[in-house]
Design an enzyme around this catalytic site. Sequence first.
Site, PDB file in Angstrom:
ATOM      1  N   GLN A 178       0.822  -1.207   0.000  1.00 40.21           N
ATOM      2  CA  GLN A 178       0.000   0.000   0.000  1.00 40.21           C
ATOM      3  C   GLN A 178       0.858   1.260   0.000  1.00 40.21           C
ATOM      4  O   GLN A 178       0.454   2.300   0.526  1.00 40.21           O
ATOM      5  CB  GLN A 178      -0.941  -0.011   1.203  1.00 40.21           C
ATOM      6  N   SER A 179       2.013   1.196  -0.633  1.00 45.96           N
ATOM      7  CA  SER A 179       2.947   2.324  -0.641  1.00 45.96           C
ATOM      8  C   SER A 179       2.332   3.581  -1.245  1.00 45.96           C
ATOM      9  O   SER A 179       1.920   3.595  -2.408  1.00 45.96           O
ATOM     10  CB  SER A 179       4.198   1.935  -1.435  1.00 45.96           C
TER      11      SER A 179
END
Length: 339
Positions: free
Chosen positions: A86-87
């Site tokens: 989920q960068s």
Amino acid sequence: MVSSSAGLGKSDRVTVPPVQLSHWPTPLDPAPRLSVALGLEPHDLWIKRDDLTDLGGGNKVRKLEYLVADALATGATVLVTSGGAQSNHARATAAAAARVGLGSVLVLGGTALAGRPGNLALEELLGAEVVLAEGLSGPSLDRRVEEVVERLRAAGERPAVLPFGGSSAVGASGYVACAAELHQQAPDAANVVVAVGSGGTMAGLVTGLGAERVLGIDTGAVIDPTERVSALVAELGGTPGALRLDRDQAGAGYGRLTTAAATAMRTAARTEGLLLDPVYTGKALAGLASAVSEGIVRPGERTVFVHTGGLPGLFGHPFAAELAAVVIGSGRRESTGAT
């Protein structure tokens, strides 16, 4: 509209002018109800709204203005970067690449959460190629990036690799620019509080404002945040000094929500309508609350909380499902009469 390079005291190593990817300066908003809830005076707390940047919002846009400029100067055709599933940095990199007409490949380690799309959904919309490298981190993730780069070169592309989190001296220059904005907006700020992930955001602020004014809250993203921040400050031409870094808010680790962060998220939302995320800004506000309770941040001192964004990632985190379940289970959702 001005470039984020306005007022920037750049180090000699930053030579390429930034590419403008957002509108500057970002607002500095008062938060009187949240201030009182934390134990401060009503006019003490202000929010630096870096969640309101373009390209989906967040602090990574400032870094990308410099990183993308460097990539364009080398003749790159595609941006390659890495991060967790989920960068926010990866999502922002895909958006920046689309803005300037480059391709993007995102090598995402950690655990991809099925059914919790968050940033993954936005990356598809933005046209990024996502390479899932589940379970990989650190050197093993770096090796996967190298494999991707070799594949791209063999296909005739000219890849530019952007650092994890955008945190290099080039990327951190974006937060030297943010420090210059704060010099204009809040010259009397005694405390500037910010989440610390890969270290570049805090490093830029320390370079521009001094170590004594910046309070970093470690979120557990790296094992050596003090060393990383100090090294980046030195590379930027600043003096690291005695960093103010709270290492007590990471909890069980990066991406793992703490009770204090969940409380902070609810407090910010219910006092100011201010939406935080569970990975970075929730822990950062929990750190500010702790600093107030311990007398590190005192009433009467002007304090700036840097909102670094990250909201899209909330919808890829288990906490989002928990919140929805609470609403549904308590009957707070109004019935529409549909069956």
